[in-house]
Design an enzyme around this catalytic site. Structure first.
Site, PDB file in Angstrom:
ATOM      1  N   LYS A 186       0.866  -1.177   0.000  1.00  0.00           N
ATOM      2  CA  LYS A 186       0.000   0.000   0.000  1.00  0.00           C
ATOM      3  C   LYS A 186       0.907   1.233   0.000  1.00  0.00           C
ATOM      4  O   LYS A 186       1.767   1.369   0.864  1.00  0.00           O
ATOM      5  CB  LYS A 186      -0.886  -0.010   1.247  1.00  0.00           C
ATOM      6  N   ASN A 243      12.436   5.770   7.927  1.00  0.00           N
ATOM      7  CA  ASN A 243      13.081   4.769   8.777  1.00  0.00           C
ATOM      8  C   ASN A 243      12.214   3.508   8.827  1.00  0.00           C
ATOM      9  O   ASN A 243      11.025   3.600   9.088  1.00  0.00           O
ATOM     10  CB  ASN A 243      13.283   5.304  10.179  1.00  0.00           C
TER      11      ASN A 243
END
Length: 528
Positions: A279, A422
Site C-alpha cells: 500500500k 526509517n
C-alpha cells in the site's frame, strides 16, 4: 518560404523492420510515387510487384563494404536536404542532376535487440546504423519539404493524409514526424552510448542520456491535477510492469504502476512461495509459505485493514485456491509470473481488478541503475542489489540467535530493504507481524509497527500481538537504544541491524540487559 502542402512524387525506403512494408509500398506506387530502395527492402517490394529503383542504380555508385556504404551519397542527401524555396539549392540540384526526395521511410538496424539477446561485441557494432540516422536527421531537418517516417505505425496516417490532400503532406504532419524522428535517433544513440560505457566499465560516464518509448498516457499522475505517462526503456529486459501483460481490469494509474513495481521487486526476494501486499509503495504484509495460499493468508493477517485496496504480488504461478481467496478482498492489482486457468476464472469475476502476468521474476541480485529527478538534474545510482546471507551476520550480544530466529532475521531484513526509511519490520515464522515505515525517528517506526500488530491481533481475536516472540529488523543502525528498547517492549527477542553507530556499545549493552540476541549486517538499506 516553406509551403504547407508538399506533393510526394519520390520516396526513399530503407527499413530493417519490414512490418507493413509491402502494403505501404503498394499504396505509394498506386498513388504514382516513384520508389527508391535498398537491399532487402528493394527485394521484398520487387517480389511483391512494386516498381523499385535500387539506390545503387540511382546514385551510379554500388553498395560496398558489406553494405556499410550505400546511401551516403550526394544524390541521396542532396535530394533530401535541398530547400525547394532557395534558388541556390534549386540550381545545385539542376547542375548535379539531383531529383527531390519528398518522403523518407527508414527504421534502424536492431541495435537494442541485438544487445538484448546477448550478441557478441562485433555483432553489436555491426548493428550500429550509420546511413539510417543520417537520412532520418537530414529529412527531419528539412521537414519544411520532406516527410520522414521511422516506424510502421506511422504508415496509415501518412497514407490518409496523402488521400485527403491530393497526394501531399501538410507542414503540421511533417513537423510531428520530424519530432518523432529526432526522438528516435536520440534514443538510438543513447542506447549505443550506454552500451559502450558498459563495455568500458564506466558506471557513470561524463554524459548520459535517458531514453524511453511511450507505453501509455495515464489519466493523471499522483493527483488528478498532475499529468502523467508511462515510458519503457527497452534497454533493461527486467521482468516486471514493463514486460507484463494485463489480462483484465481498468487502466493502470500512475500510483498503480509505482506500487506494483515496488510489490513485485519485493516478492522476488524470496525463494519459497511468497506473497507481498503493498500500500503506497510500502508492504503491509509479507509472508513465505509452503504454498501461495498459506503465504497469502499469513501476509494478509499482518495488517488486513491496510491491505484493503492494496497491490498483491506473488512469486509463483497463481493457482485457483489462492485466487479464490484473493477475490474476497478488494485489491487494485494482482501481479504474478503467471496464472493457471482456474485462477484466471476466479479473478475474472472481479471486473475492475487489474491482473498482470510478467512471465518471470526480476533477479534481486542483478546489477542495474535507478534514476530520479531533482531540480535542474538527475540522481543516478546503482540498484540496491545487496543481499545479506547467513555468513554475513556478526553476533554482537552475549546471546546468539536460535536457528529459527536467524531465519526470521534474514527474512525481516529482506523485507526492510523494501520499506521506506526509517524502516522497522517485525517478523515471526517467515511472515511479517508488524511494519513501521517512513517515520522521522526510528523509535516511532518501532512503536507504530507494534501498535499496528496489536490492532491486527485484536481484530483477529487473538489474545496477544504478533510481535510477542518475534524478531525485528532495522534498515539502518539504531542511533540510540530507545528504538531497540521499544522493540523489546513489543516482545521482540532478536534484532538485525547494520551497526556502525557511535553508540553501538550502548545499544549492545541494552540488548544484553534485556536478554536479546542481536546481529550486525554491515549493510544498510535506506529507501527514500
Amino acid at each position: 518560404m516553406t509551403a504547407d502542402l508538399i506533393r510526394v512524387t519520390r520516396a526513399l525506403i530503407s527499413v530493417s523492420d519490414k512490418t507493413g512494408l509491402v502494403p505501404f509500398g503498394q499504396a505509394l506506387a498506386a498513388r504514382g510515387v516513384e520508389i527508391l530502395s535498398t537491399g532487402g527492402s528493394a527485394q521484398q517490394l520487387r517480389d511483391a510487384g512494386v516498381p523499385v529503383t535500387e539506390v545503387g542504380d540511382y546514385t551510379g555508385f554500388p553498395e560496398m563494404m558489406d553494405g556499410r556504404v550505400k546511401t551516403l551519397h550526394p544524390r541521396v542527401h542532396g535530394g533530401i536536404l535541398a530547400r525547394r524555396d532557395l534558388e541556390g539549392h534549386l540550381a545545385a540540384m539542376k547542375t548535379h542532376d539531383i531529383p527531390p526526395i519528398d518522403l523518407v521511410v527508414v527504421n534502424l538496424y536492431p541495435f537494442e535487440a541485438t544487445v538484448a539477446r546477448g550478441a557478441p561485441f562485433e555483432d553489436c557494432v555491426e548493428n550500429i546504423d550509420i546511413g539510417g540516422p543520417a537520412m532520418i536527421r537530414s529529412a527531419a531537418k528539412n521537414h519544411g519539404f520532406v516527410a520522414v517516417l521511422t516506424d510502421a505505425s506511422q504508415y496509415e496516417s501518412v497514407l490518409a493524409e496523402l488521400d485527403s490532400n491530393d497526394g501531399a503532406t501538410s507542414l503540421a504532419l511533417r513537423r510531428r514526424l520530424a519530432a518523432s524522428a529526432y526522438a528516435r535517433t536520440a534514443s538510438y544513440d543513447a542506447a549505443i552510448s550506454q552500451w559502450f560505457a558498459g563495455q568500458n566499465d564506466e558506471t557513470f560516464p561524463a554524459r548520459v542520456t535517458v531514453a524511453g518509448s511511450l507505453r501509455q498516457t495515464l489519466r493523471y499522475g499522483e493527483n488528478p491535477h498532475q499529468a502523467a505517462a508511462f515510458y519503457v526503456s527497452g534497454a533493461d529486459a527486467r521482468p516486471g510492469i514493463a514486460t507484463a501483460t494485463q489480462l483484465q481490469g481498468k487502466e493502470l494509474s500512475y500510483n498503480n504502476l509505482n506500487d506494483t513495481d515496488a510489490a513485485f521487486e519485493l516478492v522476488a526476494e524470496f525463494e519459497k512461495p511468497a506473497v507481498a501486499i503493498i500500500k503506497h509503495a510500502n508492504p503491509c504484509g509479507v509472508a513465505e509459505g509452503e504454498s501461495l495460499l498459506d503465504a497469502y493468508g499469513r501476509a494478509l493477517e499482518c495488517d488486513p485493514v491496510s491491505a484493503f485496496g492494496g497491490i498483491i504480488a506473488l512469486n509463483r504461478t497463481l493457482d485457483a485456491a489462492t485466487a479464490e481467496q484473493i477475490a474476497k478482498l478488494f485489491a487494485e492489482v494482482v501481479i504474478a509470473p503467471d496464472a493457471d486457468e482456474g485462477a484466471r476464472q476466479f479473478l475474472a469475476s472481479k471486473k475492475n481488478l487489474r491482473v498482470l502476468l510478467t512471465g518471470d521474476l526480476p533477479d534481486p541480485a542483478a546489477p542495474g541503475m535507478t534514476v530520479r529527478t531533482v531540480a535542474g538534474g538527475f540522481l543516478f545510482q546503482t540498484r540496491d542489489s545487496g543481499r545479506v546471507t547467513l555468513p554475513d551476520l556478526k553476533v554482537v550480544t552475549k546471546r546468539a540467535p536460535t536457528d529459527q530466529e536467524l531465519a526470521d532475521l534474514l527474512f525481516a531484513f529482506r523485507v526492510a530493504k523494501h520499506v521506506k526509511s526509517n524502516a522497522i519490520v517485525y517478523a515471526k515464522a517467515g511472515a511479517t507481524v508488524g511494519v513501521g515505515a517512513g517515520q522521522m525517528s526510528r523509535v516511532d517506526s518501532s512503536r507504530i509497527a507494534a501498535w499496528k500488530s496489536a490492532d491486527a491481533a485484536k481484530a483477529a481475536g487473538r489474545e496477544q500481538a504478533g510481535t510477542i516472540g518475534s524478531v525485528v529488523a532495522s534498515d539502518a543502525f539504531f542511533p540510540f537504544a530507545d528504538g531497540l528498547l521499544a522493540a523489546a517492549d513489543a516482545g521482540a527477542t532478536a534484532i538485525i541491524q547494520p551497526g556502525g553507530s557511535m553508540r553501538d556499545a550502548e545499544v549492545i549493552a541494552a540488548a544484553d540487559e534485556r536478554g536479546l540476541a542481536m546481529v550486525f549486517t554491515g549493510m544498510r538499506h535506506f529507501r527514500h
